[in-house]
Scaffold this motif. Structure first.
Motif, mmCIF file in Angstrom:
data_model
loop_
_atom_site.group_PDB
_atom_site.id
_atom_site.type_symbol
_atom_site.label_atom_id
_atom_site.label_comp_id
_atom_site.label_asym_id
_atom_site.label_seq_id
_atom_site.Cartn_x
_atom_site.Cartn_y
_atom_site.Cartn_z
ATOM 1 N N ARG A 31 0.826 -1.202 0.000
ATOM 2 C CA ARG A 31 0.000 0.000 0.000
ATOM 3 C C ARG A 31 0.863 1.255 0.000
ATOM 4 O O ARG A 31 1.842 1.355 0.735
ATOM 5 N N THR A 32 0.474 2.221 -0.857
ATOM 6 C CA THR A 32 1.025 3.567 -0.776
ATOM 7 C C THR A 32 0.099 4.397 0.113
ATOM 8 O O THR A 32 -0.857 3.872 0.691
ATOM 9 N N ARG A 33 0.363 5.676 0.231
ATOM 10 C CA ARG A 33 -0.436 6.489 1.165
ATOM 11 C C ARG A 33 -1.923 6.530 0.811
ATOM 12 O O ARG A 33 -2.779 6.607 1.699
ATOM 13 N N ASN A 34 -2.233 6.459 -0.467
ATOM 14 C CA ASN A 34 -3.622 6.650 -0.885
ATOM 15 C C ASN A 34 -4.271 5.432 -1.526
ATOM 16 O O ASN A 34 -5.485 5.429 -1.722
ATOM 17 N N TYR A 35 -3.486 4.403 -1.847
ATOM 18 C CA TYR A 35 -4.040 3.294 -2.611
ATOM 19 C C TYR A 35 -3.533 1.938 -2.110
ATOM 20 O O TYR A 35 -2.401 1.818 -1.664
ATOM 21 N N TYR B 19 -5.880 -7.463 -6.114
ATOM 22 C CA TYR B 19 -6.458 -6.156 -6.406
ATOM 23 C C TYR B 19 -5.332 -5.150 -6.591
ATOM 24 O O TYR B 19 -4.374 -5.129 -5.823
ATOM 25 N N MET B 20 -5.475 -4.289 -7.602
ATOM 26 C CA MET B 20 -4.510 -3.225 -7.830
ATOM 27 C C MET B 20 -5.263 -1.908 -7.966
ATOM 28 O O MET B 20 -5.845 -1.613 -9.015
ATOM 29 N N ALA B 21 -5.309 -1.136 -6.862
ATOM 30 C CA ALA B 21 -5.905 0.206 -6.853
ATOM 31 C C ALA B 21 -7.306 0.208 -7.461
ATOM 32 O O ALA B 21 -7.640 1.043 -8.287
ATOM 33 N N GLY B 22 -8.122 -0.731 -7.057
ATOM 34 C CA GLY B 22 -9.488 -0.808 -7.562
ATOM 35 C C GLY B 22 -10.027 -2.221 -7.481
ATOM 36 O O GLY B 22 -9.591 -3.027 -6.661
ATOM 37 N N GLY B 23 -11.002 -2.523 -8.357
ATOM 38 C CA GLY B 23 -11.591 -3.854 -8.384
ATOM 39 C C GLY B 23 -10.572 -4.929 -8.695
ATOM 40 O O GLY B 23 -9.530 -4.669 -9.317
ATOM 41 N N GLY B 24 -10.862 -6.141 -8.276
ATOM 42 C CA GLY B 24 -9.891 -7.214 -8.378
ATOM 43 C C GLY B 24 -10.174 -8.220 -9.472
ATOM 44 O O GLY B 24 -11.186 -8.141 -10.181
ATOM 45 N N VAL B 25 -9.279 -9.190 -9.598
ATOM 46 C CA VAL B 25 -9.450 -10.327 -10.487
ATOM 47 C C VAL B 25 -9.442 -11.574 -9.609
ATOM 48 O O VAL B 25 -8.598 -11.716 -8.726
ATOM 49 N N VAL C 246 1.863 -0.255 -11.183
ATOM 50 C CA VAL C 246 1.952 -0.284 -9.719
ATOM 51 C C VAL C 246 2.931 0.800 -9.302
ATOM 52 O O VAL C 246 4.050 0.857 -9.798
ATOM 53 N N ARG C 247 2.509 1.663 -8.385
ATOM 54 C CA ARG C 247 3.317 2.823 -8.018
ATOM 55 C C ARG C 247 4.285 2.524 -6.870
ATOM 56 O O ARG C 247 3.992 1.728 -5.986
ATOM 57 N N ALA C 248 5.416 3.221 -6.914
ATOM 58 C CA ALA C 248 6.443 3.069 -5.885
ATOM 59 C C ALA C 248 6.083 3.894 -4.653
ATOM 60 O O ALA C 248 5.120 4.666 -4.652
ATOM 61 N N GLY C 249 6.883 3.717 -3.590
ATOM 62 C CA GLY C 249 6.745 4.549 -2.402
ATOM 63 C C GLY C 249 5.857 3.987 -1.315
ATOM 64 O O GLY C 249 5.507 4.698 -0.366
ATOM 65 N N GLY C 250 5.482 2.704 -1.423
ATOM 66 C CA GLY C 250 4.600 2.117 -0.431
ATOM 67 C C GLY C 250 5.311 1.176 0.513
ATOM 68 O O GLY C 250 6.546 1.129 0.571
ATOM 69 N N ASP D 49 -4.108 -6.325 6.615
ATOM 70 C CA ASP D 49 -4.590 -5.486 5.520
ATOM 71 C C ASP D 49 -4.572 -4.036 5.983
ATOM 72 O O ASP D 49 -5.438 -3.631 6.762
ATOM 73 N N PRO D 50 -3.590 -3.232 5.564
ATOM 74 C CA PRO D 50 -3.546 -1.836 5.996
ATOM 75 C C PRO D 50 -4.580 -0.992 5.251
ATOM 76 O O PRO D 50 -4.534 -0.876 4.025
ATOM 77 N N ASP D 51 -5.503 -0.400 5.986
ATOM 78 C CA ASP D 51 -6.477 0.503 5.382
ATOM 79 C C ASP D 51 -5.976 1.935 5.354
ATOM 80 O O ASP D 51 -6.647 2.828 4.843
ATOM 81 N N SER D 52 -4.818 2.164 5.941
ATOM 82 C CA SER D 52 -4.092 3.418 5.805
ATOM 83 C C SER D 52 -2.648 3.054 5.485
ATOM 84 O O SER D 52 -2.337 1.881 5.268
ATOM 85 N N PHE D 53 -1.751 4.040 5.448
ATOM 86 C CA PHE D 53 -0.378 3.771 5.006
ATOM 87 C C PHE D 53 0.265 2.666 5.837
ATOM 88 O O PHE D 53 0.949 1.810 5.316
ATOM 89 N N LEU D 54 0.053 2.660 7.122
ATOM 90 C CA LEU D 54 0.527 1.567 7.961
ATOM 91 C C LEU D 54 -0.333 1.537 9.223
ATOM 92 O O LEU D 54 0.074 1.969 10.293
ATOM 93 N N GLY D 55 -1.544 1.026 9.069
ATOM 94 C CA GLY D 55 -2.420 0.964 10.225
ATOM 95 C C GLY D 55 -3.841 0.615 9.850
ATOM 96 O O GLY D 55 -4.129 0.174 8.740
ATOM 97 N N ASP D 56 -4.762 0.830 10.818
ATOM 98 C CA ASP D 56 -6.177 0.485 10.655
ATOM 99 C C ASP D 56 -6.336 -0.987 10.307
ATOM 100 O O ASP D 56 -7.051 -1.362 9.372
ATOM 101 N N PHE D 57 -5.668 -1.845 11.067
ATOM 102 C CA PHE D 57 -5.747 -3.282 10.863
ATOM 103 C C PHE D 57 -6.996 -3.851 11.538
ATOM 104 O O PHE D 57 -7.491 -3.307 12.514
ATOM 105 N N GLU D 58 -7.491 -4.983 10.996
ATOM 106 C CA GLU D 58 -8.648 -5.666 11.571
ATOM 107 C C GLU D 58 -8.302 -7.133 11.785
ATOM 108 O O GLU D 58 -7.801 -7.795 10.877
ATOM 109 N N ASN D 59 -8.616 -7.634 12.997
ATOM 110 C CA ASN D 59 -8.250 -9.035 13.264
ATOM 111 C C ASN D 59 -9.061 -10.020 12.440
ATOM 112 O O ASN D 59 -8.625 -11.142 12.207
#
Length: 221
Positions: A71-75, A91-97, A142-146, A153-163
């Motif tokens: 994950r990058t900061r926004n995606y 999934y890559m920045a949207g719907g998955g396969v 796929v963008r760099a910087g993540g 599963d990080p819902d933010s850059f590094l956090g908002d995890f769910e057990n």
């Protein structure tokens, strides 16, 4: 001298058999705190990739399970899942396969995913067997910087995890290349052959940052 001779013979027999010691990660419980960060060896600005890992899952009840997250900061740049219904997906920045395949469980499975932006071709390999091809995100990058995360599963850059999405089981031999490997190479990796390691993520060299109660052990591959 006999113990030394015995150790020498064991080492020789292991070398002849081709066995290799390798570290493995054991996630024992569902939690929102346990995860491992992998530090890529190069910027993950990718227009093609092969991602491989060895994985075994042991969970009670039916739920989705994260297998790999970048994950990058926004995606969510690249997330790999075992879905609620047992299908495997990424999934890559949207719907998955999604792929309908034999369900992952407590038996160790070698899993690889391949994708190429130029053609959009995506495929999945389980224990060296290739799925059908699907067309997904043609022209995407796929963008760099993540950050690469195992176990959550990080819902933010590094956090908002769910057990209830966390990984429980064993995972190791995670490697990533910035190209689509030939089928024969992926089959060789599954068989334990010493092919070229990942140039993006190399399990034998990539730095791992352990967070929480995760057991790191050594086993033979």
């Amino acid at each position: 001298m006999r113990p030394l001779i015995g150790l020498f013979l064991i080492a020789v027999s292991m070398a002849l058999a081709g066995s290799v010691p390798i570290k493995t990660l054991v996630f024992s419980t569902a939690t929102s705190t346990n995860y491992v960060e992998m530090i890529p060896q190069m910027p993950m600005n990718l227009t093609a990739f092969t991602l491989c890992m060895r994985v075994a899952i042991e969970l009670s009840g039916r739920r989705e399970v994260i297998l790999f997250a970048y994950r990058t900061r926004n995606y969510d740049e690249l997330h790999v899942w075992r879905e609620l219904d047992g299908r495997l997906s990424f999934y890559m920045a949207g719907g998955g396969v999604l792929f309908k395949v034999p369900e992952l469980g407590a038996l160790q499975t070698h899993l690889c995913i391949t994708w190429d932006s130029a053609s959009g071709l995506a495929a999945l390999f389980l224990d060296g067997k290739r799925s059908l091809s699907k067309i997904y995100r043609k022209g995407h990058t796929v963008r760099a910087g993540g950050r690469v995360i195992l176990g959550q599963d990080p819902d933010s850059f590094l956090g908002d995890f769910e057990n209830n999405q966390s990984f429980v089981g064993e995972i190791f031999d995670v490697n990533m290349w910035d190209t689509v490997l030939a089928d024969s190479m992926i089959q060789g990796i599954f068989a334990g052959k010493r092919v070229a390691r990942g140039n993006v993520l190399d399990w034998e060299k990539t730095e791992l940052i352990i967070n929480g109660d995760i057991k790191v052990a050594t086993r033979e591959l």
